[in-house]
Write a protein that holds these residues in place. Structure first.
Motif, PDB file in Angstrom:
ATOM      1  N   MET A   1       0.867  -1.182   0.000  1.00 24.39           N
ATOM      2  CA  MET A   1       0.000   0.000   0.000  1.00 24.39           C
ATOM      3  C   MET A   1       0.887   1.211   0.000  1.00 24.39           C
ATOM      4  O   MET A   1       1.776   1.299   0.837  1.00 24.39           O
ATOM      5  CB  MET A   1      -0.836  -0.063   1.267  1.00 24.39           C
TER       6      MET A   1
ATOM      7  N   GLU B   1       8.042  -5.623   0.278  1.00 30.41           N
ATOM      8  CA  GLU B   1       6.756  -5.474   0.956  1.00 30.41           C
ATOM      9  C   GLU B   1       6.036  -6.821   0.898  1.00 30.41           C
ATOM     10  O   GLU B   1       5.936  -7.450  -0.151  1.00 30.41           O
ATOM     11  CB  GLU B   1       5.919  -4.379   0.280  1.00 30.41           C
TER      12      GLU B   1
ATOM     13  N   CYS C   1       2.971  -7.704   0.966  1.00 31.92           N
ATOM     14  CA  CYS C   1       1.835  -7.821   0.033  1.00 31.92           C
ATOM     15  C   CYS C   1       2.302  -8.260  -1.350  1.00 31.92           C
ATOM     16  O   CYS C   1       1.583  -8.982  -2.050  1.00 31.92           O
ATOM     17  CB  CYS C   1       1.122  -6.481  -0.115  1.00 31.92           C
TER      18      CYS C   1
ATOM     19  N   TYR D   1       5.537  -5.839   7.725  1.00 29.40           N
ATOM     20  CA  TYR D   1       5.205  -4.981   6.579  1.00 29.40           C
ATOM     21  C   TYR D   1       6.280  -5.187   5.508  1.00 29.40           C
ATOM     22  O   TYR D   1       6.019  -5.694   4.425  1.00 29.40           O
ATOM     23  CB  TYR D   1       5.156  -3.541   7.062  1.00 29.40           C
TER      24      TYR D   1
ATOM     25  N   CYS E   1      -1.518  -2.766   5.253  1.00 36.29           N
ATOM     26  CA  CYS E   1      -1.957  -3.614   4.143  1.00 36.29           C
ATOM     27  C   CYS E   1      -1.425  -5.034   4.325  1.00 36.29           C
ATOM     28  O   CYS E   1      -2.128  -6.019   4.103  1.00 36.29           O
ATOM     29  CB  CYS E   1      -1.461  -3.021   2.829  1.00 36.29           C
ATOM     30  N   CYS E   2      -0.167  -5.134   4.758  1.00 33.81           N
ATOM     31  CA  CYS E   2       0.476  -6.450   4.883  1.00 33.81           C
ATOM     32  C   CYS E   2      -0.077  -7.229   6.080  1.00 33.81           C
ATOM     33  O   CYS E   2      -0.019  -8.463   6.070  1.00 33.81           O
ATOM     34  CB  CYS E   2       1.980  -6.300   5.007  1.00 33.81           C
TER      35      CYS E   2
HETATM   36 ZN   LIG Z   1       1.454  -4.386   2.185  1.00 37.58          ZN
END
Ligand SMILES: [Zn+2]
Length: 631
Positions: free
Chosen positions: A1, A332, A334, A380, A401-402
């Motif tokens: 993010m 990251e 994500c 993260y 986000c993660c």
């Molecule tokens: Zn993330």
């Protein structure tokens, strides 16, 4: 993010856009991938590090308070809530609020399917019912969010707003998962309402305006709408999904051009998963080309030894340039999560062992160590700078986000172990588990202590003799030729690394195949700096232990996170030693300290270090890459 101001500025500066060309005719037949993963519910983990990690995540999920996760949804809908607001990216003034509730629904659905867990399913059902009430209170037009619709007005008007469609995607994906994985019919109703709202929001926008909207991070809106089309058989969702196919990003990829430099990584990977789904739904080869080319570039040109990608959340360099890209903000989580999702599609189209090799690399080195074994808090970034540590979140204070994607990742660790096609089964990962292959009346049990054990054993249970091909992945990292035994009898020959060992025969109940997969120490250099190398053993990245100096509890955990700020390392990195090595290979200067564990130690260096698998190291400083010069 995205979190950095300059990244937000970059997105705004990318305007204006050229008008978009229309895509050619869409085939309605769709495409069934030749190789298909098994349903999550068909795979059960058996005791081992993966089941342990899933249990930690289960406790983490159950520790979340549903009323706190619903708080801002209820207030947005004008319903009462006395719950204490959450912090971090779920705080009442954070523009991403509600995103974790979506991830949470996905995680509950994934884990209830993975473990047959009725408690998690019941919690998901209750959340869906409460979200339905919020949707009704919001007018029943379909809009549902933890922030007002005014955020989307700002998006349409080109005014500052973080990423409303990103957040909406998480909620929609969570609802779809609750429907497809946990059998919740109400979730599909709520999702249909949201999708109708999205259709009516996008409908008046011309291509130019829609292209401008797509410059703002929108998660996998195309993917979830293509998935909705697949689940319902209603083509209208495919058309809405196509509005979220980001042509400006896709066009160079479709022509085999890597123009990823300067882009935010995790903004874009989910779009490619959407392209993969479009190919699977429509058979349009262009979207397969986009997905495969992108996957190959990122996994071969832009991935570290861990399988992770991105630095400062972006791709900042030309392909193959990573030596300048080691920091505390690499990889990251994500991005790893989403690259694994994409890999699953690529493997389904190609059965390419390299895709399975990548999956294993990123799963063991990118995912498995990204959750704290004590309380299940998530990472993260995975730092690849020397002398830092894994900086985990603080309960109820971050909700990055993660935090969301890792809540999902650790809820589906049975995913992609096995695949099937008409001829048989692929064993891609060596994880203690059992597979219920109902269509063939086969129950396959995989017994292994991998990676401590360098091999695996597969036991076939079948009510009657059944013919199929059993294909066992022979990984790229093999140090010597493997062996195979069938019911205790040695078999001749073995497949070369980077392929499959295939036994195509009629199986009877109790047949047992045992394979050895010898590991070796090997080095992986950064592509543009041969002196900077990581030490690996088999699929595992080994990290050097650099001690705990200055790592107080307050330093080990991130501060409560404000919008668009990065968690801060509150202690300076410590230096990592350089090594000199004979050119004969790492086994000459790195030795295993005990046969019982995967601990190694350098020898003959000015300063020797102990090396352990990355996924096992917590609350300690480490180094992944070392400057290694010839002795
Ligand atoms: Zn993330």
């Amino acid at each position: 993010m995205r979190r950095r101001e300059f990244l937000a500025a970059t997105a705004a500066a990318a305007l204006p856009l050229h008008r978009l060309g229309r895509i050619g005719p869409v085939h309605s037949a769709g495409f069934v991938p030749p190789v298909r993963p098994f349903d999550l519910s068909a795979v059960r983990l058996l005791p081992g590090p993966f089941l342990d990690a899933m249990e930690v995540n289960r406790r983490f999920l159950l520790a979340q308070d549903p009323d706190r996760l619903l708080h801002m949804f209820r207030l947005t809908a004008g319903l009462p809530s006395i719950a204490e607001p959450l912090g971090g990216w779920e705080a009442p003034d954070n523009e991403l609020r509600g995103h974790y509730t979506g991830h949470y629904l996905s995680a509950l659905a994934l884990m209830s399917a993975s473990q047959g867990d009725s408690e998690l399913k019941a919690r998901g059902d209750r959340l869906v019912a409460e979200l339905w009430k919020c949707q009704q209170a919001l007018g029943g037009y379909g809009y549902l969010s933890a922030f007002p619709v005014e955020f989307f007005d700002r998006l349409r008007a080109g005014k500052p707003v973080w990423a409303p469609f990103y957040t909406l995607h998480k909620i929609m994906a969570g609802l779809l998962d609750m429907h497809t994985l946990a059998g919740n019919a109400q979730a599909l109703d709520v999702l249909r309402g949201m999708a109708s709202w999205v259709a009516s929001w996008t409908q008046p926008l011309g291509d130019y305006d829609m292209a401008r909207v797509l410059e703002r991070e929108y998660g996998g809106m195309n993917e979830v709408l293509y998935n909705l089309a697949g689940v319902t058989g209603q083509d209208r969702w495919r058309d809405v999904a196509h509005r979220f196919d980001h042509e400006r990003f896709f066009a160079p990829l479709s022509m085999g051009r890597d123009e990823l430099k300067g882009l935010h990584a995790n903004t874009n990977i989910p779009k490619v998963i959407g392209a993969a789904r479009r190919y699977e739904l429509t058979g349009e080869l262009r979207y397969r080309r986009i997905a495969e080319y992108f996957w190959r570039q990122v996994t071969t040109q832009r991935a570290y030894c861990t399988g992770g990608t991105s630095n400062g959340e972006g791709w900042e360099t030309e392909p193959g340039v990573l030596s300048t890209q080691l920091s505390g903000y690499t990889q990251e989580d994500c991005t790893t999560y989403n690259m694994l999702k994409l890999t699953r599609h690529v493997f389904g189209w190609t059965a390419d062992p390299a895709a399975a090799d990548y999956y294993e690399r990123a799963l063991f080195n990118g995912i498995l160590g990204s959750q704290h074994p004590r309380d299940g808090e998530k990472l993260y970034y995975v730092s690849l700078a020397s002398g830092l540590w894994k900086l985990f979140g603080t309960p109820t204070q971050d909700y990055w986000c993660c935090t969301g994607t890792m809540s999902e990742a650790f809820a589906k660790l049975g995913d992609s172990i096995y695949f099937q096609d008409d001829a048989g089964v692929y064993v891609n990962l060596f994880i203690a588990s059992q597979l219920d292959w109902a269509a063939r009346g086969v129950h396959l049990v995989q017994q292994t202590r991998f990676p401590e054990e360098e091999g695996t054993t597969l036991v076939v249970h079948a009510q009657r003799p059944v013919r199929f091909a059993l294909r066992i992945r022979v990984p790229y990292w093999m140090g010597a030729e493997g062996t195979a035994r069938l019911n205790g009898r040695a078999l001749e020959g073995f497949a070369a690394p980077g392929g499959y060992y295939v036994l195509d025969r009629t199986w009877k109940d109790g047949d047992t195949v045992a394979v050895t997969l010898p590991m070796r120490l090997h080095l992986q250099a950064l592509p543009d700096d041969p002196a900077m190398q990581a030490v690996m053993y088999g699929p595992l990245v080994l990290v050097g232990r650099l001690g705990t100096e200055g790592l107080t509890p307050g330093v080990l955990r991130a501060e409560p996170t404000k919008p668009r700020t990065v968690p801060e390392y509150k202690s300076e990195p410590v230096p990592a030693p350089a090594f000199t090595a004979p050119g004969t290979g790492p086994a000459d200067w790195i030795t295993r300290t005990t046969a019982r564990s995967l601990e190694f130690r350098t020898t003959g260096q000015q300063r020797d270090v102990t090396l352990v698998p990355f996924h096992t190291l917590f609350d300690e400083r480490y180094a992944v890459y070392w400057k290694i010069t010839a002795a």
